[in-house]
Scaffold this motif. Structure first.
Motif, PDB file in Angstrom:
ATOM      1  N   SER A  50       0.813  -1.218   0.000  1.00 20.30           N
ATOM      2  CA  SER A  50       0.000   0.000   0.000  1.00 20.30           C
ATOM      3  C   SER A  50       0.846   1.268   0.000  1.00 20.30           C
ATOM      4  O   SER A  50       0.319   2.361  -0.250  1.00 20.30           O
ATOM      5  CB  SER A  50      -0.933   0.008   1.221  1.00 20.30           C
ATOM      6  OG  SER A  50      -0.191  -0.022   2.428  1.00 20.30           O
ATOM      7  N   THR A  99       3.240   4.109  -4.660  1.00 19.42           N
ATOM      8  CA  THR A  99       2.327   5.052  -5.303  1.00 19.42           C
ATOM      9  C   THR A  99       2.894   5.507  -6.647  1.00 19.42           C
ATOM     10  O   THR A  99       4.096   5.420  -6.890  1.00 19.42           O
ATOM     11  CB  THR A  99       2.101   6.291  -4.423  1.00 19.42           C
ATOM     12  OG1 THR A  99       3.364   6.906  -4.134  1.00 19.42           O
ATOM     13  CG2 THR A  99       1.411   5.919  -3.125  1.00 19.42           C
ATOM     14  N   GLN A 154      -7.164  10.086  -3.852  1.00 19.04           N
ATOM     15  CA  GLN A 154      -7.780   8.765  -3.863  1.00 19.04           C
ATOM     16  C   GLN A 154      -7.387   7.979  -5.111  1.00 19.04           C
ATOM     17  O   GLN A 154      -7.140   6.768  -5.043  1.00 19.04           O
ATOM     18  CB  GLN A 154      -9.300   8.899  -3.757  1.00 19.04           C
ATOM     19  CG  GLN A 154      -9.764   9.413  -2.398  1.00 19.04           C
ATOM     20  CD  GLN A 154     -11.269   9.493  -2.272  1.00 19.04           C
ATOM     21  OE1 GLN A 154     -12.004   9.243  -3.231  1.00 19.04           O
ATOM     22  NE2 GLN A 154     -11.758   9.853  -1.094  1.00 19.04           N
ATOM     23  N   GLY A 193      -4.001   6.555  -4.568  1.00 19.52           N
ATOM     24  CA  GLY A 193      -3.835   5.635  -3.460  1.00 19.52           C
ATOM     25  C   GLY A 193      -3.143   6.261  -2.260  1.00 19.52           C
ATOM     26  O   GLY A 193      -2.712   5.564  -1.340  1.00 19.52           O
ATOM     27  N   THR A 228      -4.678   8.496  -0.226  1.00 15.71           N
ATOM     28  CA  THR A 228      -5.699   8.433   0.816  1.00 15.71           C
ATOM     29  C   THR A 228      -6.774   7.442   0.378  1.00 15.71           C
ATOM     30  O   THR A 228      -6.849   7.049  -0.793  1.00 15.71           O
ATOM     31  CB  THR A 228      -6.346   9.808   1.080  1.00 15.71           C
ATOM     32  OG1 THR A 228      -7.016  10.238  -0.119  1.00 15.71           O
ATOM     33  CG2 THR A 228      -5.306  10.835   1.475  1.00 15.71           C
ATOM     34  N   LEU A 229      -7.632   7.075   1.311  1.00 15.49           N
ATOM     35  CA  LEU A 229      -8.684   6.103   1.047  1.00 15.49           C
ATOM     36  C   LEU A 229     -10.030   6.804   0.847  1.00 15.49           C
ATOM     37  O   LEU A 229     -10.241   7.898   1.360  1.00 15.49           O
ATOM     38  CB  LEU A 229      -8.803   5.133   2.227  1.00 15.49           C
ATOM     39  CG  LEU A 229      -7.573   4.278   2.529  1.00 15.49           C
ATOM     40  CD1 LEU A 229      -7.806   3.490   3.812  1.00 15.49           C
ATOM     41  CD2 LEU A 229      -7.269   3.344   1.376  1.00 15.49           C
ATOM     42  N   ASN A 264      -8.928   8.674   6.611  1.00 23.56           N
ATOM     43  CA  ASN A 264      -8.593   8.372   5.217  1.00 23.56           C
ATOM     44  C   ASN A 264      -7.146   7.941   5.008  1.00 23.56           C
ATOM     45  O   ASN A 264      -6.700   7.764   3.876  1.00 23.56           O
ATOM     46  CB  ASN A 264      -8.904   9.582   4.316  1.00 23.56           C
ATOM     47  CG  ASN A 264      -7.905  10.719   4.482  1.00 23.56           C
ATOM     48  OD1 ASN A 264      -7.079  10.724   5.402  1.00 23.56           O
ATOM     49  ND2 ASN A 264      -7.982  11.702   3.590  1.00 23.56           N
ATOM     50  N   ARG A 265      -6.387   7.748   6.098  1.00 23.37           N
ATOM     51  CA  ARG A 265      -4.992   7.330   5.962  1.00 23.37           C
ATOM     52  C   ARG A 265      -4.908   5.872   5.538  1.00 23.37           C
ATOM     53  O   ARG A 265      -5.717   5.042   5.966  1.00 23.37           O
ATOM     54  CB  ARG A 265      -4.247   7.494   7.283  1.00 23.37           C
ATOM     55  CG  ARG A 265      -3.688   8.847   7.652  1.00 23.37           C
ATOM     56  CD  ARG A 265      -4.359  10.038   7.125  1.00 23.37           C
ATOM     57  NE  ARG A 265      -3.727  11.267   7.644  1.00 23.37           N
ATOM     58  CZ  ARG A 265      -4.298  12.435   7.667  1.00 23.37           C
ATOM     59  NH1 ARG A 265      -5.517  12.567   7.208  1.00 23.37           N
ATOM     60  NH2 ARG A 265      -3.681  13.495   8.131  1.00 23.37           N
ATOM     61  N   THR A 266      -3.934   5.566   4.701  1.00 21.81           N
ATOM     62  CA  THR A 266      -3.782   4.199   4.219  1.00 21.81           C
ATOM     63  C   THR A 266      -3.122   3.316   5.278  1.00 21.81           C
ATOM     64  O   THR A 266      -2.306   3.777   6.076  1.00 21.81           O
ATOM     65  CB  THR A 266      -2.929   4.161   2.937  1.00 21.81           C
ATOM     66  OG1 THR A 266      -1.638   4.722   3.208  1.00 21.81           O
ATOM     67  CG2 THR A 266      -3.600   4.940   1.825  1.00 21.81           C
ATOM     68  N   TYR A 267      -3.489   2.037   5.259  1.00 24.00           N
ATOM     69  CA  TYR A 267      -2.894   1.037   6.148  1.00 24.00           C
ATOM     70  C   TYR A 267      -3.189  -0.328   5.532  1.00 24.00           C
ATOM     71  O   TYR A 267      -4.173  -0.494   4.804  1.00 24.00           O
ATOM     72  CB  TYR A 267      -3.492   1.128   7.556  1.00 24.00           C
ATOM     73  CG  TYR A 267      -2.698   0.391   8.616  1.00 24.00           C
ATOM     74  CD1 TYR A 267      -1.610   1.007   9.235  1.00 24.00           C
ATOM     75  CD2 TYR A 267      -3.013  -0.916   8.984  1.00 24.00           C
ATOM     76  CE1 TYR A 267      -0.874   0.349  10.209  1.00 24.00           C
ATOM     77  CE2 TYR A 267      -2.282  -1.582   9.952  1.00 24.00           C
ATOM     78  CZ  TYR A 267      -1.214  -0.947  10.563  1.00 24.00           C
ATOM     79  OH  TYR A 267      -0.472  -1.604  11.512  1.00 24.00           O
ATOM     80  N   SER A 272      -9.354  -0.611   3.445  1.00 23.90           N
ATOM     81  CA  SER A 272      -9.770  -0.208   2.101  1.00 23.90           C
ATOM     82  C   SER A 272     -10.638   1.038   2.080  1.00 23.90           C
ATOM     83  O   SER A 272     -10.916   1.576   1.011  1.00 23.90           O
ATOM     84  CB  SER A 272     -10.524  -1.364   1.417  1.00 23.90           C
ATOM     85  OG  SER A 272     -11.632  -1.771   2.207  1.00 23.90           O
TER      86      SER A 272
END
Length: 737
Positions: A225, A228, A493, A496, A498-499, A723-726, A730
């Motif tokens: 993830s 980018t 978004q 990728g 932020t979610l 909205n942070r990616t991890y 999803s």
């Protein structure tokens, strides 16, 4: 000659040809003869002869003459090969420091002098080499099986800085397969046995996954993830690059190569846009997003080329607004900008002043600014702020907007305090650059007047994570100037970064039964009253905190939130935040959540004999309550460990029991615990009024429960907490209660 496979013809070869257009030399790799790639052994990853030659030619004396002896050059090479870290990231951080700073040796006059490995100021003086099919043997390899062969490795002065893995577009998920290979090569798949050659990645700057039309980039330590795209070629126009490649438009692979791997860009990223930080006990390497790189260079261009107020005659033309959506790394953009300013000779003279309007944001930015390596001067009061601003020369100064206004109370009190206590004309220098964080809300006429009077000739950069509302656009442009760079929610978004965020509001309320929405709860609480009496009560309390602070209402909502959390959030290991109407409400929510937790545990333990026998695969045939209890029972041990913590500002009139939630040290402990995975720390809920709704970065947070009115930019900031990616996350979720 490589096999003419789709991977080679459609991905690897076009990449090599593009690199050659950017003035990379090229060598064809060989799996049997190491000398074909300037090495004596496949276990070597540094091209030693090239490195020694570069060290000798780059390090000249005051007369521009070569002076290093072989012994000094060998010492410098040995320093680069000497490894002391215990993990790949520790070693990578150590080696990156050597590439930035060089190593110390004895000079001609007997005094210590620094030997540099790379000439950052004159990129053309360095040696740039691309080798495809570059075989590397792991240290444990004894036979002829188990070696790795990355598709392309990029060397600067013989040092491997970039590893690229190319895949055929005919594969399913080619970029994912390329990332898998990169993680395998660098031993980052947590395999029980070594499967790669970490040594190749000791010096690594970028890891790039490539297919025919696509490419993504990550850094050592990153997961899937974290990779980018790089969708911009700034400052080179895309049309110019397209003409060079003889195509009508650029795909993402071509944009990444042109934007990141042009030799001067690559060295710029290494010097000014690469950071190491520590999250809990782990080191994390940070490389930039393309919008951060672009925004920094657009800002540098204005600072270097646009006139100050004295030349323009009206307003300073060097500033502007950087609008990057929440979660896109705004605070790191400030850090990168500071680093770039300090390595740009014409701009090193600037005093940089960073202004924010919340203590939590000031702390976050101060922590980020440590990464620049420059000492910070943090004003604790108005007089100290005046002294720091009045000092001549460069520096890095932090100040709170409240200090410009002379505020002294809590955040809630300060919001209504417009007293101006700071002196006029503290520093008339034009060599002052002011960063205004969260400019959408802190660019008020009062603040602008204060800054203009204290620093009348400064340049101002406004940073915001939300678009400036129409009513404020004119004022904003008068204060800062026009937009420097924009990066929207849609952009982040798609990249990728932020979610997507899903919102449950009125629709969710309609589905809630058993008295869990406000009207139903109101009717339950006042069921002994007639309609006329209820109307009088509603008129008296509706819209006021008395309703939102009512214990019965909070207990009902807290029970519903805990149920939702256990059903939808806990199974994936994520955490939650609650935004409430007041500090008192946060304390009541804390008590209500503990009560709901204990009641649930008791019910699960009471029904344990039945629940453990239920076939989970048949759960859909059960009634709603039994479904929930069956699922919750699967997580009973975790539910027992769940904890909740208010994070609120303090006041002198607070009850003594609130200190555990208002004490700054305790808050830091709670925030750090919240950022740990649920299997490591059971602190699952943070309960806030205003704190942590801006500038708070906790990737494990997936849901925000809203029990207060938030509008416009404050709402956009608040919902961006989720909205942070991890990994395995999803989407983010907002639920309005």
């Amino acid at each position: 000659m490589p096999q003419q496979t789709p991977e080679y013809l459609l991905s690897e070869l076009p990449t090599i040809e593009h690199l050659k257009l950017l003035n990379w030399q090229h060598l064809e790799g060989d799996r049997f003869i190491p000398e074909m790639t300037d090495r004596e052994s496949f276990k070597e990853v540094i091209l030693t002869d090239r490195l020694k030659k570069a060290i000798k030619e780059l390090n000249l004396d005051e007369n521009g003459k070569q002076w290093l002896e072989d012994s000094q050059i060998n010492t410098a090479v040995t320093a680069l090969q000497r490894v002391t870290g215990n993990s790949l990231l520790e070693i990578n951080q150590q080696m990156s420091g050597l590439l930035w700073e060089g190593t110390v040796t004895e000079g001609k006059d007997g005094k210590n002098t620094t030997i540099h490995y790379i000439d950052f100021e004159n990129p053309e003086n360095n040696d740039f080499l691309a080798i495809n099919q570059f075989r590397v043997d792991p240290p444990w390899l004894t036979g002829d099986k188990g070696y790795i062969v990355p598709d392309i490795v990029l060397f600067v002065n013989g040092i491997p800085l970039v590893v690229m893995e190319c895949k055929s577009p005919k594969l399913n998920y080619p970029l994912e397969q390329a990332i898998t290979d990169l993680l395998k090569y660098s031993n980052q798949r947590h395999s029980s046995t070594p499967e790669g050659a970490e040594k190749l990645f000791h010096y690594n700057l970028l890891m790039v996954a490539v297919s025919q039309h696509q490419a993504v980039v990550g850094a050592v330590g990153g997961s899937y993830s974290d990779y980018t795209p790089w969708k911009d070629t700034y400052p080179t126009p895309e049309k110019k690059i397209a003409n060079q490649l003889e195509v009508t438009g650029l795909n993402n692979r071509q944009k990444l190569i042109a934007g990141m791997l042009k030799p001067s860009h690559l060295l710029n990223i290494l010097q000014n846009f690469t950071l190491f930080t520590r999250e809990q006990t782990k080191i994390k390497k940070i490389i930039p997003y393309y919008q951060q790189y672009r925004a920094v260079h657009k800002t540098i261009d204005r600072l270097e080329n646009n006139p100050p107020r004295s030349q323009h005659g009206d307003t300073d033309q060097r500033g502007g607004i950087i609008w990057h959506t929440q979660g896109a790394g705004k605070s790191l953009t400030m850090v990168y900008l500071v680093k770039k300013i300090r390595t740009t000779p014409a701009l090193r003279r600037f005093k940089i002043v960073i202004i924010t309007d919340r203590t939590d944001l000031e702390k976050q930015l101060a922590e980020s600014a440590v990464l620049t390596g420059e000492p910070m001067q943090k004003a604790k009061n108005v007089r100290q702020l005046e002294q720091l601003l009045a000092q001549k020369g460069a520096g890095l100064v932090f100040g709170m907007i409240q200090k410009f206004r002379g505020d002294t109370g809590t955040e809630e009190e300060n919001s209504n305090n417009n007293q101006i206590n700071i002196s006029n004309n503290l520093n008339p220098s034009e060599d002052i650059l002011v960063f205004i964080d969260e400019a959408h809300r802190s660019h008020t006429n009062t603040l602008h007047l204060n800054l203009s009077q204290a620093l009348p000739n400064s340049a101002k950069i406004g940073f915001t994570g939300t678009p400036i509302v129409k009513s404020a656009k004119k004022t904003s442009s008068q204060i800062f100037g026009s937009y420097i760079d924009q990066y929207t929610i849609k952009d982040s978004q798609e990249d990728g970064v932020t979610l997507p965020i899903y919102y449950e509001g009125i629709e969710a309320r309609a589905r809630v039964t058993q008295g869990n929405d406000l009207d139903q709860i109101f009717d339950l609480i006042f069921q002994d009253k007639n309609e006329a009496e209820k109307a009088v009560i509603k008129q008296k309390y509706a819209g006021k905190n008395q309703v939102l602070e009512a214990t019965e209402i909070i207990e009902a909502k807290a029970k519903d939130m805990l149920k939702h959390y256990i059903s939808h959030i806990l199974p994936n290991g994520f955490k939650a935040q609650i935004a409430v109407s007041s500090r008192l409400a946060s304390i009541k929510y804390y008590e209500a959540l503990k009560k709901a937790q204990q009641q649930l545990i008791e019910e699960l333990e009471k029904r344990a004999t039945i629940l453990r026998e239920i076939d989970i695969s048949c759960i859909e045939t059960l009634d709603e309550k039994t479904q929930f209890l069956t699922l919750a029972y699967q997580h009973l041990d975790t539910i027992r460990r769940l904890e909740f913590a208010p994070v609120i500002s303090g006041s002198k009139d607070d009850p003594h029991s609130w200190q555990q939630w208002t004490n700054e040290s305790n808050q830091d402990i709670h925030i750090n615990r919240f950022k740990k995975p649920i299997d490591q720390d059971g602190l699952a809920f943070l309960i806030v009024k205003s704190m942590l709704l801006t500038g708070f970065n906790a990737p494990l947070e997936q849901v925000l429960y809203l029990d207060r009115t938030i509008k416009e930019h404050e709402l956009l900031q608040a919902i961006a907490r989720v909205n942070r990616t991890y990994a395995k996350k999803s989407y983010g979720l907002i639920i309005e209660k």
